[in-house]
Scaffold this active site. Structure first.
Site, PDB file in Angstrom:
ATOM      1  N   HIS A  47       2.939   4.846   3.158  1.00 18.80           N
ATOM      2  CA  HIS A  47       2.095   3.924   4.110  1.00 18.80           C
ATOM      3  C   HIS A  47       1.048   4.571   4.741  1.00 18.80           C
ATOM      4  CE1 HIS A  47       3.990   5.526   7.721  1.00 18.80           C
ATOM      5  NE2 HIS A  47       5.152   5.456   7.028  1.00 18.80           N
ATOM      6  N   GLY A  48       0.429   3.884   5.107  1.00 16.05           N
ATOM      7  CA  GLY A  48      -0.985   4.560   5.806  1.00 16.05           C
ATOM      8  C   GLY A  48      -0.691   4.902   7.445  1.00 16.05           C
TER       9      GLY A  48
END
Ligand SMILES: *[C@@H]1O[C@H](CO)[C@@H](O)[C@H](O)[C@H]1NC(C)=O
Ligand SMILES: *[C@@H]1O[C@H](CO)[C@@H](O)[C@H](O)[C@H]1NC(C)=O
Ligand SMILES: *[C@@H]1O[C@H](CO)[C@@H](O)[C@H](O)[C@H]1NC(C)=O
Length: 460
Positions: free
Chosen positions: A78-79
């Protein structure tokens, strides 16, 4: 009772006025030691200038024009995310302690931190930050630009995600980055939740019992927290804050360092928290982060990586399928598979494949010896980290053996295969190199808890 700016008010001192300047210098030096809290730009610095750039090496790593990509599988972290509730709580405690202490002219750092606004709320608990959405949108656009044939309009995309909110949000942002023209295989579900593959560690009883929930398994981490390197950092930070050293511990110092990294990743600012640390301190704190990754997700225990063989095998099943379909001139049923998980998804997988393995284990007592280690989490799994397998069909190949080739990209850089030291391999050679894992690693059996009740075992 006093408002928080009151503590800082008596000190509009030279040190404070100089602070922004000092901080700008500090951050440039520290950001390569943020471990798993590193910005993606740390591994690909050209993205700071242009977040859609494919970088200086992209053109050089292209394959001969006779090769066409058949399938792309991407496993993503994920970011950029907010701190977890636990980290926010600890930061709140540390900050409150600085607010309570009497103002002292000798402690400009403490005054600056008392004046810092505590803006994190526990409800942010590990959620995707706005920067994290941009990480994912930009990554999607770069991948699409790099593999235009695969990401062409109306190709089928399978998008799967861990059930965690930050991963679902990351998946949605990735999807948005691709634009509306890709098909999603006819079904209405944009993102399939697949924790069995993205959070395999939760389903591995042996890993949970012997590593995750077993404090003794982290003994090297614990020892390093109490060792001479951390002690030195602790004393320095205590002195900068004019706090008795007994009031601090490794966890609080780590939270201060984490805050420095979060403020840069989330807000693109150099926070006053960074001013507590020199580059040497940052190296020690990076090692602490790497030690934990190593023993919990990396080579420390075999089960860490073995638990990922379910994902590894799934990747090869789909590669096999694409090769078979290609051989019988059928359309490729899954040309694009994108799966969004965690650093904890990628790190074990990379360890299973043997990447970034040092000759000696990372331990509490070999910090100096590990200065040039391969296992640096910040280089391997920063936010938005991605491991991409690309299967190619190559025409005019000398033999049919060479018809199918594979490339692996880690964070958009070609990975050097361990069996050849090349960045491209025939699919057959790669498959052969990992034959043992493909044939003999069975998730269910690997993850079964050993029978610790000796009596019961004897009765069997
Ligand atoms: C982050 O800050 C730097 C330095 O102030 C600036 O050059 C850069 O454009 C900023 N990046 C973003 C994405 O805002
Ligand atoms: C790859 O290169 C390294 C360093 O030069 C060498 O030690 C290793 O044996 C090589 N591996 C193969 C498979 O050629
Ligand atoms: C071990 O198994 C025996 C027989 O099933 C049982 O009586 C005993 O309570 C068990 N001991 C533990 C520590 O679980």
């Amino acid at each position: 009772m006093a408002p928080r700016w009151a503590a800082a008010a008596p000190f509009p001192s030279a040190a404070l006025l100089l602070l922004p300047l000092l901080l700008a210098v500090a951050s440039a030096g520290l950001s390569s030691y943020f471990g798993t809290k590193s910005r993606y730009e740390e591994v690909n610095p050209y993205l700071v200038q242009d977040p859609l750039s494919l970088g200086p090496t992209a053109a050089g790593s292209r394959l001969p024009p006779a090769c066409a990509p058949l399938q792309l599988r991407a496993v993503l972290r994920h970011g950029t995310r907010y701190p977890t509730a636990g980290q926010i709580r600890r930061l709140g405690e540390l900050h409150a302690r600085l607010l309570r202490r009497p103002a002292a002219a000798a402690c400009p750092a403490a005054a600056a931190l008392a004046a810092w606004q505590m803006w994190y709320e526990e409800s942010l608990d590990g959620r995707l930050a706005p920067q994290g959405r941009r990480d994912m949108e930009h990554l999607a656009r770069r991948l699409a630009a790099r593999f235009p044939a695969l990401f062409a309009a109306r190709r089928r995309l399978v998008l799967a995600s861990s059930s965690k909110h930050r991963c679902l949000q990351s998946s949605a942002a990735f999807r948005r980055g691709l634009g509306p023209s890709l098909s999603l295989g006819g079904d209405e579900v944009e993102v399939q939740v697949n924790d069995a593959l993205m959070r395999f560690f939760d389903y591995c009883a042996k890993f949970v019992a012997l590593v995750e929930e077993n404090d003794a398994a982290m003994c090297q981490v614990t020892a390093f927290k109490e060792g001479p390197e951390m002690r030195k950092v602790l004393e320095k930070v205590a002195s900068a804050l004019c706090l008795p050293v007994e009031e601090l511990n490794a966890d609080l110092v780590q939270v201060a360092f984490l805050t420095c990294s979060y403020e840069l990743a989330i807000k693109n600012v150099t926070s006053p928290w960074c001013s507590l640390f020199s580059e040497d301190d940052a190296k020690v704190l990076e090692y602490l982060n790497d030690l934990k990754q190593y023993w919990k997700r990396g080579y420390g225990y075999d089960i860490n990586s073995r638990s990922s063989c379910i994902l590894f095998q799934d990747i090869f099943e789909h590669l096999d399928e694409a090769v078979e379909e290609s051989k019988s001139s059928k359309p490729i049923s899954s040309p694009l598979i994108v799966q969004v998980g965690h650093a904890e998804t990628l790190q074990p997988l990379l360890a299973l494949m043997g990447f970034f393995k040092d000759d000696e284990p990372l331990k509490a007592n070999n910090y100096i010896k590990q200065t040039h280690r391969k296992f640096r989490s910040g280089r391997i799994v920063p936010y938005a980290a991605n491991l991409v397998f690309v299967l190619y069909h190559c025409d005019h190949a000398k033999t049919s053996e060479e018809e199918y080739q594979v490339q692996m990209l880690l964070n958009e850089q070609p990975l050097v295969f361990l069996h050849s030291n090349e960045t491209i391999s025939t699919y057959a050679d790669l498959r052969d190199y990992y034959k043992d894992i493909l044939e003999n690693c069975h998730f269910k059996e690997e993850c079964e808890l050993p029978k610790i009740n000796v009596t019961a075992v004897d009765e069997l």
